[in-house]
Design a protein around this motif. Sequence first.
Motif, PDB file in Angstrom:
ATOM      1  N   ILE A 187       5.864  17.174  -3.693  1.00 15.31           N
ATOM      2  CA  ILE A 187       5.827  15.755  -4.029  1.00 15.31           C
ATOM      3  C   ILE A 187       6.941  15.502  -5.043  1.00 15.31           C
ATOM      4  O   ILE A 187       7.112  16.271  -5.992  1.00 15.31           O
ATOM      5  CB  ILE A 187       4.473  15.356  -4.636  1.00 15.31           C
ATOM      6  N   SER A 201      15.024   8.769  -2.401  1.00 16.56           N
ATOM      7  CA  SER A 201      14.006   8.383  -1.418  1.00 16.56           C
ATOM      8  C   SER A 201      14.569   8.287  -0.008  1.00 16.56           C
ATOM      9  O   SER A 201      13.841   8.494   0.970  1.00 16.56           O
ATOM     10  CB  SER A 201      13.366   7.053  -1.814  1.00 16.56           C
ATOM     11  N   ASP A 205      12.963  13.524   2.682  1.00 18.23           N
ATOM     12  CA  ASP A 205      11.724  12.972   3.236  1.00 18.23           C
ATOM     13  C   ASP A 205      10.524  13.755   2.717  1.00 18.23           C
ATOM     14  O   ASP A 205      10.019  14.674   3.369  1.00 18.23           O
ATOM     15  CB  ASP A 205      11.780  13.013   4.766  1.00 18.23           C
ATOM     16  N   ARG A 206      10.082  13.374   1.518  1.00 21.74           N
ATOM     17  CA  ARG A 206       8.891  13.966   0.935  1.00 21.74           C
ATOM     18  C   ARG A 206       8.044  12.841   0.325  1.00 21.74           C
ATOM     19  O   ARG A 206       8.533  11.750   0.056  1.00 21.74           O
ATOM     20  CB  ARG A 206       9.248  14.977  -0.169  1.00 21.74           C
ATOM     21  N   ASN A 207       6.768  13.127   0.119  1.00 25.77           N
ATOM     22  CA  ASN A 207       5.903  12.138  -0.529  1.00 25.77           C
ATOM     23  C   ASN A 207       6.426  11.818  -1.925  1.00 25.77           C
ATOM     24  O   ASN A 207       6.913  12.708  -2.637  1.00 25.77           O
ATOM     25  CB  ASN A 207       4.473  12.661  -0.618  1.00 25.77           C
ATOM     26  N   LEU A 208       6.277  10.549  -2.306  1.00 27.58           N
ATOM     27  CA  LEU A 208       6.818  10.085  -3.583  1.00 27.58           C
ATOM     28  C   LEU A 208       5.708   9.774  -4.576  1.00 27.58           C
ATOM     29  O   LEU A 208       4.662   9.233  -4.229  1.00 27.58           O
ATOM     30  CB  LEU A 208       7.660   8.825  -3.374  1.00 27.58           C
ATOM     31  N   TRP A 209       5.993  10.089  -5.824  1.00 29.58           N
ATOM     32  CA  TRP A 209       5.140   9.773  -6.968  1.00 29.58           C
ATOM     33  C   TRP A 209       5.979   8.879  -7.868  1.00 29.58           C
ATOM     34  O   TRP A 209       7.034   9.296  -8.357  1.00 29.58           O
ATOM     35  CB  TRP A 209       4.749  11.082  -7.636  1.00 29.58           C
ATOM     36  N   TRP A 224       4.908   4.804  -1.523  1.00 32.04           N
ATOM     37  CA  TRP A 224       4.647   5.966  -2.351  1.00 32.04           C
ATOM     38  C   TRP A 224       3.226   6.471  -2.109  1.00 32.04           C
ATOM     39  O   TRP A 224       2.380   5.761  -1.582  1.00 32.04           O
ATOM     40  CB  TRP A 224       4.843   5.635  -3.828  1.00 32.04           C
ATOM     41  N   VAL A 225       2.968   7.696  -2.541  1.00 28.98           N
ATOM     42  CA  VAL A 225       1.644   8.317  -2.395  1.00 28.98           C
ATOM     43  C   VAL A 225       0.897   8.338  -3.722  1.00 28.98           C
ATOM     44  O   VAL A 225      -0.323   8.157  -3.752  1.00 28.98           O
ATOM     45  CB  VAL A 225       1.788   9.748  -1.830  1.00 28.98           C
ATOM     46  N   VAL A 247      -3.952   7.702  -6.546  1.00 30.28           N
ATOM     47  CA  VAL A 247      -3.459   8.096  -5.229  1.00 30.28           C
ATOM     48  C   VAL A 247      -3.667   6.933  -4.264  1.00 30.28           C
ATOM     49  O   VAL A 247      -4.737   6.347  -4.214  1.00 30.28           O
ATOM     50  CB  VAL A 247      -4.205   9.346  -4.712  1.00 30.28           C
ATOM     51  N   ARG A 248      -2.625   6.619  -3.513  1.00 33.19           N
ATOM     52  CA  ARG A 248      -2.750   5.549  -2.525  1.00 33.19           C
ATOM     53  C   ARG A 248      -3.700   5.984  -1.417  1.00 33.19           C
ATOM     54  O   ARG A 248      -3.599   7.099  -0.890  1.00 33.19           O
ATOM     55  CB  ARG A 248      -1.370   5.237  -1.926  1.00 33.19           C
TER      56      ARG A 248
END
Length: 249
Positions: A187, A201, A205-209, A224-225, A247-248
């Motif tokens: 992340i 971004s 391509d990875r989950n974003l915080w 975002w996650v 967390v979304r």
Amino acid sequence: MNQTRIEHGAHDKIMARAKRSTTRVVRRRLFAAGGLLALVLIGTAWWEAGEWRPTRARFPVQGAEIGSGDSAVNFAALKASGADFVYLDASEGTTQRNAGFEEHLAAAREAGLQVGALHRFDPCLGADPQAGNFVTVVPRDAKLLPPAIELAIDDEACAAPPAEAAMQSELTTLVNQLEAHSGKPAILKLSRGFEARYHVSAMIDRNLWVTGAYLAPGYAGRPWVMWSANPRLRSPAAAGRLHWVVVRP
């Protein structure tokens, strides 16, 4: 007759001055009262901001990021206050490590919290020694949450940041090595300044915080996650302030 007129004139002037003086006193008192009310409102807002969290109805899963200097944390109390997980700062750059990581990991797990580890990326240093620093602190453990990499610009620590292509190459290497160690996709904890400079971004391509006090930010350019919603949360679980994270769904 003239004397009477003079006396009346003097009386009128005295009364007018008294009225003006009274008006000034009233205005000063109203101004002071207004200032006091403003201070009360500001203090109330400040206190409420320190206690604020996004609602559970909107974000059912919530937790905290625990820094390396946050030694006085009661993880059982943190769990009781509504935390489902914690991310522990583990390492930074090539040499800085959280000496309390192992102790915090054990205490958080004993309290029933899910735990993840975070590395602070230094764009002025190579990826290989940074990955080595992280794996020295963080065990290979399938129960850990995905590793997080914090991306921020520090002009003092990194006075001459690399060009975009060079940064992307080193960050990609670090991501790959941390994912190989953990067995899970990383992340990216992406600051506004780092995104503005490097457009991460769109590159990786990875989950974003993301981070943004009280208002969910949109600077990442895509969904975002995780969101650090309150960086100064007051909690009986900690001596200092906590970074509260949601967390979304």
